[in-house]
Scaffold this motif. Structure first.
Motif, PDB file in Angstrom:
ATOM      1  N   ARG A 116      22.405 105.789  76.046  1.00  0.00           N
ATOM      2  CA  ARG A 116      21.506 106.287  75.003  1.00  0.00           C
ATOM      3  C   ARG A 116      21.989 105.717  73.676  1.00  0.00           C
ATOM      4  NH1 ARG A 116      25.091 110.662  75.588  1.00  0.00           N
ATOM      5  NH2 ARG A 116      25.841 111.511  73.598  1.00  0.00           N
ATOM      6  N   LEU A 117      21.093 105.651  72.721  1.00  0.00           N
ATOM      7  CA  LEU A 117      21.431 105.091  71.415  1.00  0.00           C
ATOM      8  C   LEU A 117      21.846 106.197  70.453  1.00  0.00           C
ATOM      9  CD1 LEU A 117      18.417 102.618  71.167  1.00  0.00           C
ATOM     10  CD2 LEU A 117      20.769 102.058  71.792  1.00  0.00           C
ATOM     11  N   GLU A 287      12.974 107.553  69.485  1.00  0.00           N
ATOM     12  CA  GLU A 287      12.188 108.226  68.449  1.00  0.00           C
ATOM     13  C   GLU A 287      13.052 108.560  67.234  1.00  0.00           C
ATOM     14  OE1 GLU A 287      12.391 109.092  71.574  1.00  0.00           O
ATOM     15  OE2 GLU A 287      10.380 109.010  72.456  1.00  0.00           O
ATOM     16  N   GLU A 288      14.286 109.015  67.478  1.00  0.00           N
ATOM     17  CA  GLU A 288      15.182 109.368  66.377  1.00  0.00           C
ATOM     18  C   GLU A 288      15.530 108.154  65.513  1.00  0.00           C
ATOM     19  OE1 GLU A 288      15.783 112.289  69.713  1.00  0.00           O
ATOM     20  OE2 GLU A 288      15.543 110.122  69.506  1.00  0.00           O
ATOM     21  N   LEU A 289      15.524 106.990  66.123  1.00  0.00           N
ATOM     22  CA  LEU A 289      15.835 105.763  65.378  1.00  0.00           C
ATOM     23  C   LEU A 289      14.613 105.175  64.678  1.00  0.00           C
ATOM     24  CD1 LEU A 289      18.200 104.017  67.948  1.00  0.00           C
ATOM     25  CD2 LEU A 289      18.853 104.900  65.709  1.00  0.00           C
ATOM     26  N   GLY A 290      13.443 105.712  64.991  1.00  0.00           N
ATOM     27  CA  GLY A 290      12.224 105.205  64.362  1.00  0.00           C
ATOM     28  C   GLY A 290      11.615 104.020  65.073  1.00  0.00           C
ATOM     29  N   VAL A 291      11.954 103.826  66.343  1.00  0.00           N
ATOM     30  CA  VAL A 291      11.366 102.730  67.122  1.00  0.00           C
ATOM     31  C   VAL A 291       9.914 103.070  67.439  1.00  0.00           C
ATOM     32  CG1 VAL A 291      11.456 101.457  69.301  1.00  0.00           C
ATOM     33  CG2 VAL A 291      13.574 102.074  68.115  1.00  0.00           C
ATOM     34  N   GLU A 292       9.020 102.110  67.224  1.00  0.00           N
ATOM     35  CA  GLU A 292       7.592 102.346  67.450  1.00  0.00           C
ATOM     36  C   GLU A 292       7.268 102.167  68.932  1.00  0.00           C
ATOM     37  OE1 GLU A 292       3.243 100.998  65.619  1.00  0.00           O
ATOM     38  OE2 GLU A 292       5.094 100.074  64.893  1.00  0.00           O
ATOM     39  N   GLY A 310      19.073  95.281  64.152  1.00  0.00           N
ATOM     40  CA  GLY A 310      20.023  95.097  65.235  1.00  0.00           C
ATOM     41  C   GLY A 310      19.555  95.562  66.596  1.00  0.00           C
ATOM     42  N   LEU A 311      18.312  96.062  66.689  1.00  0.00           N
ATOM     43  CA  LEU A 311      17.812  96.600  67.950  1.00  0.00           C
ATOM     44  C   LEU A 311      16.608  95.800  68.430  1.00  0.00           C
ATOM     45  CD1 LEU A 311      18.216  98.850  70.048  1.00  0.00           C
ATOM     46  CD2 LEU A 311      16.579 100.222  68.739  1.00  0.00           C
TER      47      LEU A 311
END
Length: 470
Positions: A116-117, A287-292, A310-311
Protein backbone atom coordinates in the motif's frame (compact mmCIF):
# COMPACT_ATOMS: atom_id res chain seq x y z
CA UNK A 1 9.36 -0.47 11.14
CA UNK A 2 12.43 -1.21 9.01
CA UNK A 3 13.07 0.80 5.86
CA UNK A 4 14.93 0.28 2.59
CA UNK A 5 15.47 2.81 -0.19
CA UNK A 6 15.41 2.13 -3.93
CA UNK A 7 15.50 4.23 -7.07
CA UNK A 8 12.47 2.38 -8.48
CA UNK A 9 9.81 0.19 -6.89
CA UNK A 10 7.33 -1.66 -9.07
CA UNK A 11 4.16 -2.90 -7.36
CA UNK A 12 3.08 -6.04 -9.22
CA UNK A 13 5.19 -8.67 -10.95
CA UNK A 14 3.07 -9.37 -14.03
CA UNK A 15 4.12 -8.80 -17.66
CA UNK A 16 4.02 -5.04 -17.19
CA UNK A 17 5.69 -4.96 -13.79
CA UNK A 18 8.54 -7.40 -14.24
CA UNK A 19 9.44 -5.96 -17.67
CA UNK A 20 9.47 -2.43 -16.22
CA UNK A 21 11.73 -3.66 -13.41
CA UNK A 22 14.18 -5.29 -15.80
CA UNK A 23 14.34 -2.16 -17.96
CA UNK A 24 14.90 -0.04 -14.85
CA UNK A 25 17.78 -2.28 -13.77
CA UNK A 26 19.26 -2.13 -17.27
CA UNK A 27 19.24 1.67 -17.01
CA UNK A 28 21.19 1.57 -13.76
CA UNK A 29 18.40 1.96 -11.23
CA UNK A 30 18.34 0.10 -7.92
CA UNK A 31 15.05 -1.68 -8.49
CA UNK A 32 12.56 -3.76 -6.52
CA UNK A 33 9.36 -5.60 -7.40
CA UNK A 34 6.61 -6.19 -4.84
CA UNK A 35 4.46 -9.25 -5.58
CA UNK A 36 1.77 -10.78 -3.35
CA UNK A 37 1.39 -14.01 -5.29
CA UNK A 38 3.55 -15.43 -8.10
CA UNK A 39 5.88 -13.62 -10.49
CA UNK A 40 4.44 -13.45 -13.97
CA UNK A 41 1.08 -12.23 -12.74
CA UNK A 42 -2.25 -13.38 -14.18
CA UNK A 43 -0.81 -13.69 -17.70
CA UNK A 44 1.80 -16.33 -17.00
CA UNK A 45 -0.01 -18.11 -14.17
CA UNK A 46 -3.74 -17.85 -14.91
CA UNK A 47 -4.17 -16.18 -18.30
CA UNK A 48 -2.33 -15.94 -21.59
CA UNK A 49 0.08 -18.86 -21.24
CA UNK A 50 -1.91 -21.66 -19.54
CA UNK A 51 -4.95 -20.97 -21.72
CA UNK A 52 -2.79 -21.38 -24.82
CA UNK A 53 -1.61 -24.72 -23.46
CA UNK A 54 -5.25 -25.80 -23.13
CA UNK A 55 -6.09 -24.54 -26.60
CA UNK A 56 -3.10 -26.39 -28.04
CA UNK A 57 -4.52 -29.58 -26.58
CA UNK A 58 -7.86 -28.79 -28.21
CA UNK A 59 -6.14 -28.19 -31.58
CA UNK A 60 -4.34 -31.55 -31.41
CA UNK A 61 -7.56 -33.28 -30.34
CA UNK A 62 -9.41 -31.72 -33.27
CA UNK A 63 -6.71 -32.87 -35.72
CA UNK A 64 -6.75 -36.40 -34.32
CA UNK A 65 -10.51 -36.61 -34.72
CA UNK A 66 -10.14 -35.45 -38.32
CA UNK A 67 -7.14 -37.65 -39.16
CA UNK A 68 -8.88 -39.20 -42.19
CA UNK A 69 -8.71 -35.86 -44.01
CA UNK A 70 -4.92 -36.23 -43.98
CA UNK A 71 -4.84 -39.88 -44.99
CA UNK A 72 -4.25 -41.02 -41.43
CA UNK A 73 -6.03 -43.40 -39.11
CA UNK A 74 -6.69 -42.66 -35.44
CA UNK A 75 -9.32 -44.71 -33.67
CA UNK A 76 -10.93 -44.47 -30.24
CA UNK A 77 -9.76 -40.90 -29.65
CA UNK A 78 -10.16 -39.79 -26.04
CA UNK A 79 -8.54 -37.52 -23.46
CA UNK A 80 -7.51 -37.47 -19.82
CA UNK A 81 -8.80 -34.17 -18.40
CA UNK A 82 -6.54 -34.34 -15.35
CA UNK A 83 -3.49 -34.76 -17.59
CA UNK A 84 -4.64 -31.90 -19.84
CA UNK A 85 -4.90 -29.57 -16.84
CA UNK A 86 -1.58 -30.75 -15.38
CA UNK A 87 0.22 -29.98 -18.64
CA UNK A 88 -1.23 -26.47 -18.65
CA UNK A 89 -0.16 -25.86 -15.04
CA UNK A 90 3.32 -27.25 -15.73
CA UNK A 91 3.75 -24.81 -18.62
CA UNK A 92 2.68 -21.91 -16.38
CA UNK A 93 5.02 -23.00 -13.59
CA UNK A 94 7.97 -23.26 -15.94
CA UNK A 95 7.53 -19.71 -17.17
CA UNK A 96 6.94 -18.26 -13.70
CA UNK A 97 10.23 -19.83 -12.60
CA UNK A 98 11.84 -18.24 -15.64
CA UNK A 99 10.75 -14.79 -14.46
CA UNK A 100 12.37 -15.45 -11.07
CA UNK A 101 15.62 -16.24 -12.87
CA UNK A 102 15.36 -13.01 -14.84
CA UNK A 103 14.97 -11.05 -11.62
CA UNK A 104 18.18 -12.59 -10.24
CA UNK A 105 20.04 -12.08 -13.51
CA UNK A 106 19.16 -8.37 -13.56
CA UNK A 107 19.73 -7.91 -9.80
CA UNK A 108 16.12 -6.89 -9.16
CA UNK A 109 15.05 -7.32 -5.53
CA UNK A 110 11.83 -9.31 -5.18
CA UNK A 111 9.73 -8.38 -2.15
CA UNK A 112 6.89 -10.75 -1.26
CA UNK A 113 3.82 -9.25 0.35
CA UNK A 114 0.82 -6.91 0.05
CA UNK A 115 1.65 -3.30 -0.82
CA UNK A 116 0.00 0.00 0.00
CA UNK A 117 1.14 3.57 -0.54
CA UNK A 118 1.92 5.93 2.29
CA UNK A 119 0.41 9.38 2.33
CA UNK A 120 2.44 12.48 3.13
CA UNK A 121 5.88 11.23 2.17
CA UNK A 122 8.24 13.56 0.32
CA UNK A 123 9.24 10.62 -1.91
CA UNK A 124 6.83 7.78 -2.76
CA UNK A 125 6.79 5.25 0.06
CA UNK A 126 5.47 1.70 -0.11
CA UNK A 127 4.42 -0.25 2.98
CA UNK A 128 4.58 -4.01 2.43
CA UNK A 129 2.78 -6.38 4.77
CA UNK A 130 4.16 -9.91 4.96
CA UNK A 131 3.68 -12.46 7.74
CA UNK A 132 1.85 -9.84 9.80
CA UNK A 133 4.78 -7.44 9.70
CA UNK A 134 4.98 -4.05 7.92
CA UNK A 135 8.16 -2.93 6.17
CA UNK A 136 8.60 0.54 4.70
CA UNK A 137 10.35 1.02 1.36
CA UNK A 138 11.01 4.36 -0.34
CA UNK A 139 11.96 5.21 -3.89
CA UNK A 140 12.23 8.21 -6.15
CA UNK A 141 9.74 6.52 -8.45
CA UNK A 142 6.96 3.98 -7.87
CA UNK A 143 5.18 2.21 -10.71
CA UNK A 144 1.82 0.57 -10.02
CA UNK A 145 1.25 -2.59 -12.08
CA UNK A 146 -1.40 -4.30 -9.99
CA UNK A 147 -3.46 -5.53 -12.95
CA UNK A 148 -7.15 -6.33 -13.00
CA UNK A 149 -9.65 -9.07 -12.17
CA UNK A 150 -12.87 -10.48 -13.61
CA UNK A 151 -15.94 -8.25 -13.44
CA UNK A 152 -18.91 -9.63 -11.50
CA UNK A 153 -22.54 -8.55 -11.08
CA UNK A 154 -23.67 -9.98 -7.72
CA UNK A 155 -27.21 -8.61 -7.93
CA UNK A 156 -27.86 -10.81 -10.99
CA UNK A 157 -26.13 -13.81 -9.50
CA UNK A 158 -23.19 -13.23 -11.83
CA UNK A 159 -20.67 -13.89 -9.12
CA UNK A 160 -18.29 -16.85 -9.07
CA UNK A 161 -18.64 -19.50 -6.39
CA UNK A 162 -15.57 -21.47 -7.55
CA UNK A 163 -17.62 -24.61 -8.17
CA UNK A 164 -20.49 -24.05 -10.59
CA UNK A 165 -20.00 -20.43 -11.62
CA UNK A 166 -16.46 -19.86 -12.84
CA UNK A 167 -14.11 -17.08 -13.79
CA UNK A 168 -11.10 -17.78 -16.00
CA UNK A 169 -9.24 -19.23 -12.98
CA UNK A 170 -11.68 -22.06 -12.35
CA UNK A 171 -12.25 -22.60 -16.08
CA UNK A 172 -8.54 -23.39 -16.45
CA UNK A 173 -8.55 -26.16 -13.85
CA UNK A 174 -11.85 -28.05 -14.27
CA UNK A 175 -12.35 -31.09 -12.07
CA UNK A 176 -14.64 -32.59 -14.70
CA UNK A 177 -15.71 -31.83 -18.26
CA UNK A 178 -19.12 -30.12 -18.21
CA UNK A 179 -21.74 -31.61 -20.51
CA UNK A 180 -23.54 -28.27 -20.84
CA UNK A 181 -21.68 -24.99 -20.43
CA UNK A 182 -22.89 -21.38 -20.45
CA UNK A 183 -20.34 -18.72 -21.40
CA UNK A 184 -21.41 -15.17 -20.56
CA UNK A 185 -19.54 -12.73 -22.81
CA UNK A 186 -17.87 -13.25 -26.17
CA UNK A 187 -14.71 -11.19 -25.93
CA UNK A 188 -11.32 -12.88 -26.24
CA UNK A 189 -11.55 -14.69 -22.88
CA UNK A 190 -15.11 -15.90 -23.35
CA UNK A 191 -14.72 -17.09 -26.92
CA UNK A 192 -11.43 -18.89 -26.23
CA UNK A 193 -12.98 -20.90 -23.40
CA UNK A 194 -16.14 -21.50 -25.43
CA UNK A 195 -14.02 -22.89 -28.26
CA UNK A 196 -11.88 -25.06 -25.97
CA UNK A 197 -14.80 -26.69 -24.19
CA UNK A 198 -16.81 -27.16 -27.39
CA UNK A 199 -13.84 -28.84 -29.10
CA UNK A 200 -13.43 -31.16 -26.11
CA UNK A 201 -17.08 -32.21 -26.37
CA UNK A 202 -19.16 -29.89 -24.20
CA UNK A 203 -22.46 -28.46 -25.41
CA UNK A 204 -21.69 -24.72 -25.27
CA UNK A 205 -23.99 -21.70 -25.26
CA UNK A 206 -22.55 -18.19 -25.57
CA UNK A 207 -24.54 -15.11 -24.59
CA UNK A 208 -23.32 -11.71 -25.81
CA UNK A 209 -25.06 -8.49 -24.80
CA UNK A 210 -23.92 -6.58 -27.91
CA UNK A 211 -25.19 -7.28 -31.41
CA UNK A 212 -22.21 -9.41 -32.50
CA UNK A 213 -19.59 -11.71 -31.03
CA UNK A 214 -15.97 -10.57 -30.54
CA UNK A 215 -17.44 -7.05 -30.75
CA UNK A 216 -14.07 -5.29 -30.57
CA UNK A 217 -13.14 -6.75 -33.96
CA UNK A 218 -14.07 -5.65 -37.48
CA UNK A 219 -17.69 -6.46 -38.36
CA UNK A 220 -16.69 -8.81 -41.18
CA UNK A 221 -14.52 -10.79 -38.77
CA UNK A 222 -17.38 -11.03 -36.27
CA UNK A 223 -19.76 -12.28 -38.96
CA UNK A 224 -17.28 -14.90 -40.19
CA UNK A 225 -16.54 -16.05 -36.63
CA UNK A 226 -20.26 -16.42 -35.87
CA UNK A 227 -20.75 -18.75 -38.86
CA UNK A 228 -17.64 -20.75 -37.97
CA UNK A 229 -18.65 -21.29 -34.35
CA UNK A 230 -22.24 -22.16 -35.21
CA UNK A 231 -20.92 -24.70 -37.72
CA UNK A 232 -18.91 -26.25 -34.86
CA UNK A 233 -22.12 -26.66 -32.91
CA UNK A 234 -22.03 -23.72 -30.50
CA UNK A 235 -25.30 -22.00 -29.64
CA UNK A 236 -24.76 -18.24 -29.77
CA UNK A 237 -27.16 -15.52 -28.66
CA UNK A 238 -26.24 -11.93 -29.58
CA UNK A 239 -28.11 -8.85 -28.43
CA UNK A 240 -29.06 -10.98 -25.42
CA UNK A 241 -28.63 -10.66 -21.69
CA UNK A 242 -28.34 -13.08 -18.79
CA UNK A 243 -30.78 -11.55 -16.33
CA UNK A 244 -30.31 -14.02 -13.49
CA UNK A 245 -28.09 -16.94 -12.60
CA UNK A 246 -28.61 -19.24 -9.63
CA UNK A 247 -27.10 -22.50 -8.44
CA UNK A 248 -29.45 -25.29 -7.49
CA UNK A 249 -27.71 -28.45 -6.34
CA UNK A 250 -25.42 -29.54 -9.17
CA UNK A 251 -27.04 -27.29 -11.77
CA UNK A 252 -26.70 -23.68 -12.88
CA UNK A 253 -30.02 -22.12 -13.82
CA UNK A 254 -29.93 -19.11 -16.14
CA UNK A 255 -32.66 -16.73 -17.21
CA UNK A 256 -31.72 -15.29 -20.60
CA UNK A 257 -33.49 -12.40 -22.34
CA UNK A 258 -33.06 -12.90 -26.10
CA UNK A 259 -32.71 -10.18 -28.72
CA UNK A 260 -36.40 -10.28 -29.69
CA UNK A 261 -37.51 -9.73 -26.11
CA UNK A 262 -38.41 -13.35 -25.41
CA UNK A 263 -37.06 -14.85 -22.19
CA UNK A 264 -35.95 -18.44 -21.79
CA UNK A 265 -34.66 -20.41 -18.82
CA UNK A 266 -32.09 -23.15 -19.22
CA UNK A 267 -30.00 -25.39 -16.99
CA UNK A 268 -26.25 -25.94 -17.34
CA UNK A 269 -23.52 -27.85 -15.52
CA UNK A 270 -21.24 -24.81 -15.32
CA UNK A 271 -21.19 -21.12 -16.27
CA UNK A 272 -18.16 -18.98 -17.10
CA UNK A 273 -18.22 -15.23 -16.42
CA UNK A 274 -16.36 -13.31 -19.13
CA UNK A 275 -18.03 -9.91 -18.96
CA UNK A 276 -14.96 -7.73 -18.69
CA UNK A 277 -12.47 -6.78 -16.02
CA UNK A 278 -12.02 -4.16 -13.30
CA UNK A 279 -8.75 -2.63 -12.18
CA UNK A 280 -7.15 -3.63 -8.87
CA UNK A 281 -7.24 -0.15 -7.34
CA UNK A 282 -8.49 -1.03 -3.86
CA UNK A 283 -6.45 -0.93 -0.64
CA UNK A 284 -3.51 0.85 -2.24
CA UNK A 285 -4.16 4.27 -0.71
CA UNK A 286 -4.71 5.89 -4.11
CA UNK A 287 -7.62 8.11 -3.11
CA UNK A 288 -5.67 9.57 -0.17
CA UNK A 289 -2.85 10.51 -2.53
CA UNK A 290 -5.22 12.19 -4.97
CA UNK A 291 -4.77 9.69 -7.81
CA UNK A 292 -7.55 10.07 -10.38
CA UNK A 293 -9.55 6.88 -10.93
CA UNK A 294 -12.18 6.45 -13.65
CA UNK A 295 -14.36 3.34 -13.90
CA UNK A 296 -11.94 1.34 -11.72
CA UNK A 297 -8.89 2.32 -13.78
CA UNK A 298 -6.09 4.78 -12.96
CA UNK A 299 -5.88 7.72 -15.36
CA UNK A 300 -2.42 8.32 -16.85
CA UNK A 301 -0.76 10.15 -19.70
CA UNK A 302 1.10 8.48 -22.56
CA UNK A 303 4.11 7.81 -20.32
CA UNK A 304 2.31 6.28 -17.33
CA UNK A 305 2.35 9.41 -15.17
CA UNK A 306 -0.58 9.69 -12.73
CA UNK A 307 -0.31 13.38 -11.89
CA UNK A 308 1.09 12.56 -8.44
CA UNK A 309 4.82 13.25 -8.28
CA UNK A 310 6.89 10.11 -8.55
CA UNK A 311 3.88 7.82 -9.00
CA UNK A 312 3.09 5.97 -12.25
CA UNK A 313 0.70 3.25 -13.42
CA UNK A 314 0.83 0.78 -16.30
CA UNK A 315 -0.96 -2.24 -17.75
CA UNK A 316 -4.49 -3.47 -17.12
CA UNK A 317 -4.74 -1.11 -14.16
CA UNK A 318 -4.86 1.81 -16.61
CA UNK A 319 -7.56 0.43 -18.90
CA UNK A 320 -7.99 -0.92 -22.42
CA UNK A 321 -6.60 -2.59 -24.34
CA UNK A 322 -6.16 -5.23 -21.65
CA UNK A 323 -3.22 -7.02 -23.22
CA UNK A 324 0.03 -8.34 -21.75
CA UNK A 325 2.16 -6.92 -24.55
CA UNK A 326 0.57 -3.51 -24.09
CA UNK A 327 1.50 -3.65 -20.40
CA UNK A 328 5.09 -4.66 -21.17
CA UNK A 329 5.60 -1.88 -23.71
CA UNK A 330 3.92 0.63 -21.41
CA UNK A 331 6.35 -0.38 -18.66
CA UNK A 332 9.36 0.19 -20.91
CA UNK A 333 8.08 3.59 -22.07
CA UNK A 334 7.42 4.64 -18.48
CA UNK A 335 10.85 3.62 -17.20
CA UNK A 336 12.72 5.14 -20.13
CA UNK A 337 10.90 8.44 -19.58
CA UNK A 338 11.83 8.32 -15.90
CA UNK A 339 15.48 7.75 -16.90
CA UNK A 340 15.49 10.87 -19.05
CA UNK A 341 15.37 9.13 -22.39
CA UNK A 342 13.00 10.16 -25.17
CA UNK A 343 10.59 7.29 -25.93
CA UNK A 344 7.48 7.75 -28.03
CA UNK A 345 4.29 8.09 -26.01
CA UNK A 346 1.99 5.07 -25.92
CA UNK A 347 0.10 4.66 -29.19
CA UNK A 348 -2.63 2.07 -28.70
CA UNK A 349 -3.55 1.98 -32.41
CA UNK A 350 -0.25 0.19 -33.08
CA UNK A 351 -0.93 -2.62 -30.59
CA UNK A 352 -2.00 -5.90 -32.21
CA UNK A 353 -4.72 -7.99 -30.59
CA UNK A 354 -4.96 -11.79 -30.84
CA UNK A 355 -7.68 -14.30 -29.97
CA UNK A 356 -6.58 -17.94 -29.97
CA UNK A 357 -9.82 -19.70 -30.81
CA UNK A 358 -10.20 -21.80 -33.96
CA UNK A 359 -10.29 -20.04 -36.35
CA UNK A 360 -7.81 -17.60 -34.83
CA UNK A 361 -8.52 -13.86 -34.89
CA UNK A 362 -5.97 -11.03 -35.05
CA UNK A 363 -6.08 -7.31 -35.72
CA UNK A 364 -4.23 -4.04 -35.47
CA UNK A 365 -5.38 -0.46 -35.98
CA UNK A 366 -8.76 0.84 -37.05
CA UNK A 367 -11.68 -1.30 -38.16
CA UNK A 368 -13.46 -0.27 -41.35
CA UNK A 369 -16.29 1.30 -39.34
CA UNK A 370 -13.89 3.21 -37.05
CA UNK A 371 -11.88 4.48 -39.99
CA UNK A 372 -15.05 5.89 -41.58
CA UNK A 373 -16.15 7.39 -38.25
CA UNK A 374 -12.77 9.12 -38.05
CA UNK A 375 -13.47 10.79 -41.38
CA UNK A 376 -11.09 8.84 -43.59
CA UNK A 377 -11.78 8.08 -47.21
CA UNK A 378 -10.60 4.51 -47.41
CA UNK A 379 -9.55 1.70 -49.69
CA UNK A 380 -10.22 -1.83 -48.48
CA UNK A 381 -8.55 -5.05 -49.58
CA UNK A 382 -9.75 -8.55 -48.78
CA UNK A 383 -8.17 -11.88 -49.66
CA UNK A 384 -9.61 -15.31 -48.72
CA UNK A 385 -7.69 -18.29 -47.37
CA UNK A 386 -9.23 -20.41 -50.11
CA UNK A 387 -7.06 -18.55 -52.63
CA UNK A 388 -3.81 -19.47 -50.85
CA UNK A 389 -1.89 -22.65 -51.69
CA UNK A 390 -0.34 -23.11 -48.23
CA UNK A 391 -3.74 -22.77 -46.53
CA UNK A 392 -5.22 -25.42 -48.81
CA UNK A 393 -2.25 -27.75 -48.20
CA UNK A 394 -2.71 -27.32 -44.42
CA UNK A 395 -6.41 -28.14 -44.68
CA UNK A 396 -7.13 -24.65 -43.34
CA UNK A 397 -8.80 -22.89 -46.26
CA UNK A 398 -11.37 -20.91 -44.26
CA UNK A 399 -10.71 -17.29 -43.34
CA UNK A 400 -9.57 -14.01 -44.84
CA UNK A 401 -7.14 -11.11 -44.52
CA UNK A 402 -8.50 -7.57 -44.67
CA UNK A 403 -6.51 -4.35 -44.97
CA UNK A 404 -7.67 -0.74 -44.72
CA UNK A 405 -5.79 2.23 -46.22
CA UNK A 406 -6.20 5.99 -46.27
CA UNK A 407 -7.27 6.66 -49.87
CA UNK A 408 -5.44 10.00 -49.96
CA UNK A 409 -2.06 9.06 -48.47
CA UNK A 410 -1.87 5.27 -48.73
CA UNK A 411 -1.29 5.00 -44.95
CA UNK A 412 -2.08 1.58 -43.50
CA UNK A 413 -4.91 2.31 -41.07
CA UNK A 414 -5.79 -1.21 -39.97
CA UNK A 415 -5.56 -4.92 -40.67
CA UNK A 416 -7.94 -7.69 -39.63
CA UNK A 417 -7.59 -11.45 -40.02
CA UNK A 418 -9.42 -14.64 -39.20
CA UNK A 419 -8.06 -18.09 -39.94
CA UNK A 420 -5.15 -20.42 -39.24
CA UNK A 421 -2.05 -18.89 -37.60
CA UNK A 422 -3.18 -15.28 -38.05
CA UNK A 423 -1.95 -14.53 -34.51
CA UNK A 424 1.56 -14.98 -35.93
CA UNK A 425 0.89 -13.15 -39.20
CA UNK A 426 -0.48 -9.96 -37.65
CA UNK A 427 2.95 -8.80 -36.48
CA UNK A 428 3.89 -8.03 -40.08
CA UNK A 429 1.22 -5.37 -40.24
CA UNK A 430 2.07 -4.16 -36.71
CA UNK A 431 5.64 -3.51 -37.86
CA UNK A 432 4.28 -1.78 -40.95
CA UNK A 433 2.08 0.53 -38.89
CA UNK A 434 4.90 1.38 -36.49
CA UNK A 435 7.12 2.27 -39.45
CA UNK A 436 4.26 4.35 -40.90
CA UNK A 437 4.34 2.35 -44.10
CA UNK A 438 2.09 2.96 -47.09
CA UNK A 439 0.67 0.61 -49.67
CA UNK A 440 3.67 1.23 -51.93
CA UNK A 441 6.19 -0.32 -49.52
CA UNK A 442 3.91 -3.26 -48.81
CA UNK A 443 3.32 -3.89 -52.51
CA UNK A 444 7.05 -3.94 -53.19
CA UNK A 445 7.81 -6.28 -50.29
CA UNK A 446 8.55 -9.82 -51.47
CA UNK A 447 6.65 -12.49 -49.53
CA UNK A 448 7.99 -16.07 -49.56
CA UNK A 449 6.10 -18.86 -51.32
CA UNK A 450 4.35 -20.98 -50.29
CA UNK A 451 3.31 -19.24 -47.06
CA UNK A 452 0.16 -17.95 -45.45
CA UNK A 453 1.82 -14.53 -45.39
CA UNK A 454 1.26 -14.22 -49.15
CA UNK A 455 -2.36 -13.43 -48.31
CA UNK A 456 -1.15 -10.28 -46.58
CA UNK A 457 0.43 -9.15 -49.83
CA UNK A 458 -2.62 -10.10 -51.88
CA UNK A 459 -4.94 -8.21 -49.52
CA UNK A 460 -2.87 -5.04 -50.01
CA UNK A 461 -2.94 -5.55 -53.78
CA UNK A 462 -6.70 -6.11 -53.67
CA UNK A 463 -7.23 -2.73 -52.00
CA UNK A 464 -5.83 -1.22 -55.20
CA UNK A 465 -7.52 -3.65 -57.63
CA UNK A 466 -4.29 -5.53 -58.27
CA UNK A 467 -4.83 -8.93 -56.59
CA UNK A 468 -3.21 -11.73 -58.56
CA UNK A 469 -4.51 -15.02 -57.23
CA UNK A 470 -8.21 -14.44 -56.64
Amino acid sequence: MSETKFDLIVVGGGPGGYVAAIRGAQLGMKTAVVERDKLGGICLNWGCIPTKALLRTADVYHLMKNAKEFGLSADNISFDLDAVVKRSRKVAGRLSSGVSSLMKKNKVTVIEGEARLEKGSEAPAVIVKADGKDTRYTASHVILATGARARTIPQAGLEPDGKRIWTYREAMVPDEMPKKLLVIGSGAIGIEFADFYATMGAEVTVVEMLDRIVPQEDEEVSAFALKAFKKKGLTIHTGAQVEKVSVSGSAVKAKIKLSGGKTEENTYDRAILAIGIVGNVENLGLEELGVEIEKSHVKTDGFGRTGVKGLYAIGDLTGAPWLAHKASHEGIICVEKIAGENPHAMETSNIPACTYCHPQIASVGLTEAKAKEAGYEIRVGNFPFVGNGKAIALGEDQGFVKTIFDKKTGELLGAHMIGADVTELIQGYAVGKTLETTEAELMHTVFPHPTLSEMMHESVLDAYDRAIHY
